[in-house]
Design a protein around this motif. Sequence first.
Motif: not given
Length: 242
Positions: A111-127
């Motif tokens: 169900n994920a949208t492309a925008h939501e996946i981009d947000e997940l990638k940003q969180i991963q960068e901070r992690f």
Amino acid sequence: MARTKAGAEDASNADASVDRKALLAEALRRRIVSMEMAPGAVVDELALSEEFGLSRPPVRELMRQMAAEGYIELEANRAARVSSMNHQSLRNFFLAAPMIYIATTQLAATNATAHEIDELKQIQERFRDAIERNDVENRVLNNDQFHLQIGKMAHNPYLMPSLRRILIDHARLGKIFYRHPTTTDMELDLGKAADQHDQIIDAIARRDVEEAGNIVRAHMDLSRRRMTEYVAPAAVDVPLVL
């Protein structure tokens, strides 16, 4: 005219109260998951009221809300306390967490949208940045945000309450068992966990439901192994005397 001015002032005061209540909620959640407020610690309503400039009723209302979310425990005729962590709660966590994480991650792959996946990638960068800086608190908080974001991407409101409750103890366990990666083994585990995050993102982006579930299962196994080693460390090697 005076009434209009008075009404505007009342509205402004109400808005300020809402803002202070939101700040209190954010601060309490952060203090609990970061272990600044220890499991079982008393939540001092009066001190919080004074710190955030709120009367007791909105603080009590927030206490009830946070109890429903699992952050604190409320009992009749007792002060509010930070939700406990004991053998039974940890056992329940490791029984339920894989089911919830696998379900939300697989639904996110659908169900994920492309925008939501981009947000997940940003969180991963901070992690990853927090790992590199050995910033324990932000590492724990960004790991929490990573899995919460996946829950949001699942778009299933029935799973979110369980996920939010699990994330509270996941964050606290992370603070306990990965305080300082002083050993090579612990550093490798953190690196492996970060790599698994990347693999989860990739599986979600490719809509690979099965692979997403397999990776998050392995991710939970890594946490379980670390906890087991903490609770039951290797015995001291004592030579036998005949």
